[in-house]
Write a protein that holds these residues in place. Structure first.
Motif, mmCIF file in Angstrom:
data_model
loop_
_atom_site.group_PDB
_atom_site.id
_atom_site.type_symbol
_atom_site.label_atom_id
_atom_site.label_comp_id
_atom_site.label_asym_id
_atom_site.label_seq_id
_atom_site.Cartn_x
_atom_site.Cartn_y
_atom_site.Cartn_z
ATOM 1 N N GLY A 44 0.840 -1.196 0.000
ATOM 2 C CA GLY A 44 0.000 0.000 0.000
ATOM 3 C C GLY A 44 0.872 1.241 0.000
ATOM 4 O O GLY A 44 1.860 1.317 0.742
ATOM 5 N N LYS A 45 0.505 2.184 -0.828
ATOM 6 C CA LYS A 45 1.341 3.382 -0.959
ATOM 7 C C LYS A 45 1.047 4.414 0.127
ATOM 8 O O LYS A 45 1.781 5.367 0.296
ATOM 9 N N ARG A 48 -3.527 8.220 0.825
ATOM 10 C CA ARG A 48 -4.579 8.988 1.501
ATOM 11 C C ARG A 48 -4.101 9.512 2.860
ATOM 12 O O ARG A 48 -4.235 10.712 3.141
ATOM 13 N N HIS A 77 -9.977 2.802 3.458
ATOM 14 C CA HIS A 77 -9.499 2.473 2.109
ATOM 15 C C HIS A 77 -9.195 0.964 2.009
ATOM 16 O O HIS A 77 -9.596 0.296 1.050
ATOM 17 N N TYR A 79 -10.386 -1.474 3.823
ATOM 18 C CA TYR A 79 -11.650 -2.233 3.835
ATOM 19 C C TYR A 79 -12.279 -2.247 2.434
ATOM 20 O O TYR A 79 -12.775 -3.283 1.979
ATOM 21 N N HIS A 83 -13.222 -5.701 0.336
ATOM 22 C CA HIS A 83 -14.569 -6.030 -0.164
ATOM 23 C C HIS A 83 -14.622 -6.009 -1.698
ATOM 24 O O HIS A 83 -15.304 -6.824 -2.306
ATOM 25 N N ASP A 84 -13.873 -5.090 -2.292
ATOM 26 C CA ASP A 84 -13.888 -5.002 -3.762
ATOM 27 C C ASP A 84 -13.276 -6.240 -4.414
ATOM 28 O O ASP A 84 -13.626 -6.601 -5.533
ATOM 29 N N ARG A 96 -2.078 -5.803 -3.484
ATOM 30 C CA ARG A 96 -0.860 -5.310 -2.840
ATOM 31 C C ARG A 96 0.256 -6.369 -2.880
ATOM 32 O O ARG A 96 0.946 -6.621 -1.891
ATOM 33 N N MET A 152 -17.983 6.846 -1.825
ATOM 34 C CA MET A 152 -17.478 5.557 -2.314
ATOM 35 C C MET A 152 -18.553 4.496 -2.569
ATOM 36 O O MET A 152 -18.566 3.873 -3.636
ATOM 37 N N ILE A 153 -19.448 4.305 -1.602
ATOM 38 C CA ILE A 153 -20.450 3.247 -1.795
ATOM 39 C C ILE A 153 -21.420 3.615 -2.914
ATOM 40 O O ILE A 153 -21.774 2.767 -3.753
ATOM 41 N N GLN A 156 -19.690 2.874 -6.024
ATOM 42 C CA GLN A 156 -19.615 1.429 -6.306
ATOM 43 C C GLN A 156 -20.956 0.920 -6.859
ATOM 44 O O GLN A 156 -20.991 0.095 -7.765
ATOM 45 N N LYS A 179 -16.684 7.063 -6.507
ATOM 46 C CA LYS A 179 -16.079 5.798 -6.067
ATOM 47 C C LYS A 179 -14.661 5.985 -5.539
ATOM 48 O O LYS A 179 -14.296 5.432 -4.507
ATOM 49 N N THR A 180 -13.861 6.753 -6.239
ATOM 50 C CA THR A 180 -12.454 6.921 -5.853
ATOM 51 C C THR A 180 -12.165 8.330 -5.347
ATOM 52 O O THR A 180 -11.425 8.515 -4.393
ATOM 53 N N PHE A 216 -6.614 11.059 -10.455
ATOM 54 C CA PHE A 216 -6.004 9.826 -9.951
ATOM 55 C C PHE A 216 -6.666 8.607 -10.598
ATOM 56 O O PHE A 216 -5.995 7.669 -11.047
ATOM 57 N N GLN A 217 -7.989 8.617 -10.668
ATOM 58 C CA GLN A 217 -8.683 7.454 -11.223
ATOM 59 C C GLN A 217 -8.505 7.354 -12.739
ATOM 60 O O GLN A 217 -8.407 6.251 -13.289
ATOM 61 N N ASP A 220 -5.325 5.807 -13.258
ATOM 62 C CA ASP A 220 -5.442 4.380 -12.946
ATOM 63 C C ASP A 220 -6.025 3.605 -14.137
ATOM 64 O O ASP A 220 -5.586 2.498 -14.445
HETATM 65 C C1 GRG Z 1 -16.693 -1.021 -0.590
HETATM 66 C C2 GRG Z 1 -16.907 -2.943 -2.207
HETATM 67 C C3 GRG Z 1 -16.535 -1.581 -1.937
HETATM 68 C C4 GRG Z 1 -16.037 -0.883 -2.964
HETATM 69 C C5 GRG Z 1 -15.786 0.540 -2.938
HETATM 70 C C6 GRG Z 1 -13.022 2.251 -3.888
HETATM 71 C C7 GRG Z 1 -13.715 0.992 -4.213
HETATM 72 C C8 GRG Z 1 -15.197 0.961 -4.237
HETATM 73 C C9 GRG Z 1 -13.050 -0.120 -4.463
HETATM 74 C C10 GRG Z 1 -11.594 -0.184 -4.446
HETATM 75 C C11 GRG Z 1 -11.106 -0.891 -5.672
HETATM 76 C C12 GRG Z 1 -10.470 -0.053 -6.671
HETATM 77 C C13 GRG Z 1 -9.505 -0.716 -7.539
HETATM 78 C C14 GRG Z 1 -10.762 1.242 -6.795
HETATM 79 C C15 GRG Z 1 -10.149 2.116 -7.714
HETATM 80 C C16 GRG Z 1 -9.330 3.067 -6.949
HETATM 81 C C17 GRG Z 1 -7.959 2.614 -6.762
HETATM 82 C C18 GRG Z 1 -7.008 2.850 -7.826
HETATM 83 C C19 GRG Z 1 -7.632 2.012 -5.648
HETATM 84 C C20 GRG Z 1 -6.249 1.633 -5.314
HETATM 85 O O1 GRG Z 1 -5.713 2.713 -4.572
HETATM 86 P P1 GRG Z 1 -4.160 2.840 -4.339
HETATM 87 O O2 GRG Z 1 -3.460 2.853 -5.663
HETATM 88 O O3 GRG Z 1 -3.856 1.457 -3.608
HETATM 89 O O4 GRG Z 1 -3.908 3.997 -3.445
HETATM 90 P P2 GRG Z 1 -2.809 1.114 -2.438
HETATM 91 O O5 GRG Z 1 -2.765 -0.389 -2.404
HETATM 92 O O6 GRG Z 1 -1.470 1.710 -2.785
HETATM 93 O O7 GRG Z 1 -3.359 1.668 -1.172
#
Ligand code: GRG
Length: 293
Positions: A44-45, A48, A77, A79, A83-84, A96, A152-153, A156, A179-180, A216-217, A220
């Motif tokens: 995890g980076k 946030r 984040h 969590y 779940h995702d 990760r 976020m929810i 989603q 979402k993000t 950011f998204q 991604d």
């Molecule tokens: C609660 C089921 C549920 C979902 C909520 C945010 C989200 C919706 C799901 C996360 C999955 C996901 C891939 C979202 C896109 C945003 C994203 C790029 C997340 C990864 O964040 P980073 O890059 O990850 O900061 P690390 O691992 O570095 O913390």
């Protein structure tokens, strides 16, 4: 301080604190803490919490409560990632750099670990010894809305609904922002709230957070199709596999990159109107959009 050093040192600070927050103690339900530590502590980076700490510093807030709030946001984040990754959501086997939580601990435990991290995040803020009640309520409201039905929810849910239909750029933008973007924006606003921001400063940070969260998204989405392995044609990205509409599927790689860059410049413009030393946040925004970390 060099931004790379700042990122590394601050991530270490967050990890050290997270390590103390989730106990290793033996209880009849130690499995809960073991699984939480599996997801939370390794990898995890920490973007946030770093944003929260940087903004808190710029707004001259005390370190102790800022670190607690930063860790609470990282728990939420984490969590969301747990779940995702579940089979009923994105069904991802790796996260990760290691097997997803449900692959190791099972789906039921993964649901419960996510639930624990979400609820524990609010417990931490409520129980903090340094913040007054007014600040706690403001932070809990901000983070709850951003993680829930105003962020976020909600995002989603819109994302799931979009899986069975094609959507336009405006709808995709909305999904990404909810979402993000919402939790990223909350990470920034939370840091400011820990200090004493003026309504104008909060408004500008709100706009800055909106732009950076969306950028950011978008980045991604681009990385999802341009990562080295994918470039060699070894596999499809998960978005491609799921036939998801993304910035890249709508605009292509180059235009998506340009859209992210335009958002970055807009974000920096908002930031420049705040008369405080926000150079670290400026640098962090650059790292986020150009993924230089
Ligand atoms: C609660 C089921 C549920 C979902 C909520 C945010 C989200 C919706 C799901 C996360 C999955 C996901 C891939 C979202 C896109 C945003 C994203 C790029 C997340 C990864 O964040 P980073 O890059 O990850 O900061 P690390 O691992 O570095 O913390």
């Amino acid at each position: 301080m060099n931004i790379k050093d700042y990122l590394k040192n601050t991530a270490e600070l967050v990890e050290k604190k997270l390590n103390t927050l989730i106990p290793e103690k033996i209880t009849p339900f130690s499995l809960l803490f073991e699984s939480a530590r599996y997801s939370l502590l390794d990898g995890g980076k920490r973007l946030r919490p770093i944003l929260t700490l940087a903004t808190a510093e710029a707004f001259e807030a005390s370190n102790e409560p800022a670190l607690t709030v930063a860790c609470a946001i990282e728990m939420i984040h984490t969590y969301s990632l747990i779940h995702d990754d579940l089979p009923c959501m994105d069904d991802d086997d790796f996260r990760r750099g290691k097997p997803s939580l449900h692959k190791v601990f099972g789906e039921g435990q993964a649901v419960l670990t996510g639930d624990y991290l979400l609820t524990f995040a609010f417990e931490l803020i409520a129980d903090d010894l340094y913040m007054n009640n007014e600040k706690k309520i403001a932070l809990i409201a901000l983070i709850a809305k951003s993680a829930g039905s105003q962020g976020m929810i909600a995002g989603q849910v819109m994302d799931i609904l979009a899986e069975v239909k094609s959507i336009d750029l405006e709808s995709l933008k909305l999904i990404h922002q909810y979402k993000t973007g919402a939790l990223i924006k909350a990470s920034i606003l939370a840091g400011a709230i820990l200090g004493n921001p003026s309504p104008e400063e909060l408004q500008l940070l709100h706009k800055f957070g909106n732009d950076i969260g969306l950028a950011f998204q978008i980045v991604d989405d681009v990385i999802d199709v341009t990562s080295n392995e994918l470039k060699k044609g070894l596999s499809l990205s998960s978005d491609e596999e799921n036939h998801k509409t993304t910035y890249v599927s709508l605009l292509g790689v180059d235009q998506s990159r340009k859209a992210a860059e335009a958002l970055f410049h807009s974000a920096i413009h908002h930031l420049s109107q705040i008369t405080k030393d926000l150079s670290i946040i400026n640098e962090l925004a650059k790292c986020l959009v150009y993924r230089d970390f």
